[in-house]
Design an enzyme around this catalytic site. Structure first.
Site, PDB file in Angstrom:
ATOM      1  N   GLU A 123       0.819  -1.225   0.000  1.00  0.00           N
ATOM      2  CA  GLU A 123       0.000   0.000   0.000  1.00  0.00           C
ATOM      3  C   GLU A 123       0.849   1.270   0.000  1.00  0.00           C
ATOM      4  OE1 GLU A 123      -0.628  -2.587   1.943  1.00  0.00           O
ATOM      5  OE2 GLU A 123      -2.725  -3.182   1.646  1.00  0.00           O
ATOM      6  N   PHE A 128     -12.385  -6.854  13.436  1.00  0.00           N
ATOM      7  CA  PHE A 128     -11.260  -7.304  12.613  1.00  0.00           C
ATOM      8  C   PHE A 128     -10.865  -6.216  11.609  1.00  0.00           C
ATOM      9  CE2 PHE A 128      -9.882  -9.604   8.688  1.00  0.00           C
ATOM     10  CZ  PHE A 128      -8.656 -10.035   9.179  1.00  0.00           C
ATOM     11  N   GLN A 129      -9.608  -5.859  11.619  1.00  0.00           N
ATOM     12  CA  GLN A 129      -9.038  -4.839  10.723  1.00  0.00           C
ATOM     13  C   GLN A 129      -9.660  -3.452  10.898  1.00  0.00           C
ATOM     14  OE1 GLN A 129      -8.784  -6.562   6.713  1.00  0.00           O
ATOM     15  NE2 GLN A 129      -6.820  -7.454   7.317  1.00  0.00           N
ATOM     16  N   LYS A 163     -17.589  -0.405   4.896  1.00  0.00           N
ATOM     17  CA  LYS A 163     -17.969  -1.415   3.902  1.00  0.00           C
ATOM     18  C   LYS A 163     -19.475  -1.423   3.631  1.00  0.00           C
ATOM     19  CE  LYS A 163     -17.425  -6.262   2.730  1.00  0.00           C
ATOM     20  NZ  LYS A 163     -16.745  -7.532   3.035  1.00  0.00           N
ATOM     21  N   MET A 205      24.323   8.210   3.262  1.00  0.00           N
ATOM     22  CA  MET A 205      24.188   9.528   3.895  1.00  0.00           C
ATOM     23  C   MET A 205      24.397   9.436   5.402  1.00  0.00           C
ATOM     24  SD  MET A 205      23.918  12.630   3.332  1.00  0.00           S
ATOM     25  CE  MET A 205      23.011  13.401   1.992  1.00  0.00           C
TER      26      MET A 205
HETATM   27  C1  TPP Z   1      12.089   5.353   5.620  1.00  0.00           C
HETATM   28  C2  TPP Z   1      13.368   5.990   6.037  1.00  0.00           C
HETATM   29  N1  TPP Z   1      14.137   5.415   6.981  1.00  0.00           N
HETATM   30  C3  TPP Z   1      15.306   5.986   7.351  1.00  0.00           C
HETATM   31  C4  TPP Z   1      15.727   7.150   6.792  1.00  0.00           C
HETATM   32  C5  TPP Z   1      17.036   7.816   7.251  1.00  0.00           C
HETATM   33  N2  TPP Z   1      18.014   7.860   6.136  1.00  0.00           N
HETATM   34  C6  TPP Z   1      18.228   8.962   5.392  1.00  0.00           C
HETATM   35  S1  TPP Z   1      19.351   8.735   4.210  1.00  0.00           S
HETATM   36  C7  TPP Z   1      19.627   7.162   4.670  1.00  0.00           C
HETATM   37  C8  TPP Z   1      20.621   6.318   3.941  1.00  0.00           C
HETATM   38  C9  TPP Z   1      20.186   5.970   2.571  1.00  0.00           C
HETATM   39  O1  TPP Z   1      21.037   4.999   2.041  1.00  0.00           O
HETATM   40  P1  TPP Z   1      20.976   4.594   0.540  1.00  0.00           P
HETATM   41  O2  TPP Z   1      19.587   4.397   0.093  1.00  0.00           O
HETATM   42  O3  TPP Z   1      21.886   3.440   0.313  1.00  0.00           O
HETATM   43  O4  TPP Z   1      21.490   5.872  -0.226  1.00  0.00           O
HETATM   44  P2  TPP Z   1      22.903   6.624  -0.203  1.00  0.00           P
HETATM   45  O5  TPP Z   1      22.865   7.614   0.890  1.00  0.00           O
HETATM   46  O6  TPP Z   1      23.967   5.579   0.003  1.00  0.00           O
HETATM   47  O7  TPP Z   1      22.975   7.257  -1.544  1.00  0.00           O
HETATM   48  C10 TPP Z   1      18.829   6.829   5.771  1.00  0.00           C
HETATM   49  C11 TPP Z   1      18.845   5.516   6.459  1.00  0.00           C
HETATM   50  C12 TPP Z   1      14.874   7.732   5.829  1.00  0.00           C
HETATM   51  N3  TPP Z   1      15.170   8.893   5.228  1.00  0.00           N
HETATM   52  N4  TPP Z   1      13.734   7.116   5.454  1.00  0.00           N
END
Ligand code: TPP
Length: 565
Positions: free
Chosen positions: A56, A118-119, A168, A479
């Site tokens: 979703e 439920f749900q 529903k 990052m």
């Molecule tokens: C759903 C979610 N969980 C955690 C984060 C925190 N977060 C921001 S950037 C990042 C790393 C992303 O890694 P990757 O997709 O490998 O990209 P890169 O930075 O290596 O280009 C994280 C964990 C987020 N933005 N969104």
């Protein structure tokens, strides 16, 4: 005498009829018990396409990507309980970036609400802080009006997601379908035209200013104001900068454009904010990723703030010239009264900014031994010749795309700016490809992010949507690793992704084509093949693990204090 009942239909059928009235061409969704009557009607109709995603959250991002790429309202249908909670991230992502969506969620029958059925989940309660508006339909008589209002509210004013939680039993109840022609909402009337006196004051301020600056935000994309903005820039010779959400408004080759601003913005743009004497915000909301330390932000400037959302004006930075209105209208008005503005006035100011641009521009140390992500992005821009919509996930790759891809038009770059949602890219690319069939839809992702909605590769296969996925694979949550490098003394806590699937085999198992890429030559060959194949594809691009994004403003610092390398 019996009353004629020609217009009687079930709530589920009303939903279909409303979609027809609103010219909905695609719906993204995932069925379940509470929406079975609706899915039964979807089966019977033939005027819109339904795309079955595999999660979703992805249905919401796909509807969101469709909306961002097309400028139309995106539509999603999800079931009650876990269907709804799965969708919340997608709803919140759209809300933060002001994307118009109509979301229909199933709910347990009216008689069971409040019984822990439920749900059952309180969808209206949960979604209150992340929707522009939401409804629980309690009576079939209300449904036509609610459907009409939902589309209107989603797309008007500052757009956003609107939720209709539909029990529903109501979707199975018969009622009259009188779809209202007009909307009459006493408490909701977006201001479209800016106040003439305020616009005149802004004109005078522009005339008086020696160092004016246009600061362009995502509102410029939403109001389709880009040609007016380009005209305004050209007419006045006033430099411009963009936020992440506005990329493409100026056109990256525009000599008066000085780059993206903010935490990973250009040196010239952040210095421009810091030194300007009049900052003219065009649909930007002064996000903390732009302002950095607030007390140091645009310290020398008077602030003009144009926005359709009155509650965003002076919310973060006090505006000297507040103007509520649709950006396109306000700029048109401004263009009308600017008269013979002295274009030469900004010459010196432009020279200063030009010198900043020369001193530090986005750059990287290229290598023939190891692929640099920035090179890959430049290559994609070059090879697609701007005939692509780029979506991203969140992380370093997102910032490199914002910095190094040449965006020439708005709606070419789809990214989760406000919420920063990993997992956005692939489903958004699905929506984008449906909206812009003639363009390539390329999802540039990280090896962490792609895993968050990788199941959507099968949605692409089943629905024949040829999305190209380019993974900038650094075996890291890059990052986060970058922050740990600079601010946590290289304590790399839980960011190592060296254990990962064989992405090539993975995409092949879904029915697509995959390429492992380690050299420039391999990259060019693989991208060409992917572009020519018209198939779902994935390029697993092994990049330099330790590459970082620069410039970087440390969180909470002043934006003129940038780490440049
Ligand atoms: C759903 C979610 N969980 C955690 C984060 C925190 N977060 C921001 S950037 C990042 C790393 C992303 O890694 P990757 O997709 O490998 O990209 P890169 O930075 O290596 O280009 C994280 C964990 C987020 N933005 N969104």
């Amino acid at each position: 005498m019996p009353v004629a009942t020609t217009n009687k239909m079930t709530g589920a059928k009303m939903v279909m009829e409303a979609f027809k009235e609103e010219r909905v061409e695609v719906v993204f969704g995932y069925p379940g018990g509470a929406v079975l009557f609706i899915y039964d009607e979807i089966y019977k109709q033939n005027y819109f396409n339904h795309i079955l995603t595999r999660h979703e959250q992805a249905a919401l991002h796909a509807a969101d990507g469709y909306a961002r790429a097309s400028g139309k309202v995106g539509v999603a249908i999800i079931t009650s309980g876990p269907g709804f909670t799965n969708a919340v991230t997608g709803i919140a992502t759209a809300y933060t970036d002001s994307v118009p969506l109509v979301v229909i969620s199933g709910q347990v029958p009216i008689t069971q609400i409040g019984t822990d059925a439920f749900q059952e989940i309180d969808a209206v309660g949960i979604s209150r802080p992340c929707t522009k508006h939401n409804y629980l339909v309690k009576n079939i008589k209300e449904l036509p009006r609610i459907l009409k209002e939902a589309f209107y509210i989603a797309r008007s004013g500052r757009p956003g997601p609107v939720l209709i939680d539909l029990p529903k039993d109501i979707s199975a109840t018969l009622g009259e379908f009188d779809y209202p022609k007009d909307i009459r909402l006493v408490t909701y009337k977006p201001t479209m035209k800016g106040n003439a006196r305020q616009i005149t004051k802004l004109k005078d301020a522009i005339n008086d200013s020696k160092k004016p600056l246009f600061y362009i935000g995502g509102g410029a994309v939403i109001s389709n104001a880009y040609s007016e903005i380009r005209e305004l820039i050209k007419l006045t010779n006033i430099p411009a900068i963009e936020t992440l959400m506005a990329r493409g408004i100026c056109g990256d080759t525009n000599p008066l454009f000085f780059g993206m601003a903010g935490m990973h913005g250009s040196y010239a743009s952040n210095m421009a904010i810091s030194e300007c004497d009049l900052l003219i915000s065009l649909g930007a909301r002064f996000d903390d990723r732009i302002t950095g330390k607030l007390s140091e932000f645009a310290k020398n400037a008077k602030i003009a703030h144009i926005d359709i959302d009155p509650s965003s004006i002076s919310k973060i930075v006090n505006a000297n010239y507040p103007i509520v209105g649709d950006l396109k209208n306000v700029i048109k008005e401004l263009l009308n009264i600017l008269g013979d503005y002295d274009k030469t006035k900004t010459k010196k100011w432009l020279e200063t900014l030009e010198s900043y641009k020369k001193k530090h521009h986005f750059c990287y140390q290229d290598s023939d031994k190891i692929l640099k992500p920035q090179w890959v992005i430049e290559k994609i821009a070059q090879m697609t010749d701007a005939n692509a919509i780029i979506s991203t996930d969140v992380g370093q790759h997102q910032m490199w795309v914002a910095q190094f891809y040449k965006f020439m038009q708005p709606r070419e770059f789809l990214t989760s700016g406000g919420l920063g949602t990993m997992g956005f890219g692939l489903p958004a690319a699905i929506g984008a490809k449906i909206a812009q069939k003639k363009k390539y839809s390329i999802n540039i992702s990280g090896d962490g992010s792609i895993m968050m909605n990788i199941q959507e590769l099968i949605t692409c296969i089943q629905s024949g949507i040829p999305v190209i996925n380019v993974i900038l694979n650094n075996n890291y949550l890059g990052m986060v690793r970058q922050w740990q490098t600079f601010f946590y003394e290289k304590r790399y806590s839980n960011v190592d992704l060296t254990c990962q699937p064989n992405f090539v085999k993975l995409v092949e198992s879904f029915g697509g084509i995959g390429f492992e890429v380690k050299t420039k030559k391999e990259f060019e060959k693989a991208l060409k093949e992917a572009m020519n194949s018209n198939k779902v594809s994935l390029l697993d691009v092994k990049i330099d693990r330790m590459e970082s994004v620069f410039p970087m403003v440390p969180s909470g610092g002043a934006i003129y204090n940038m780490m440049l390398n």
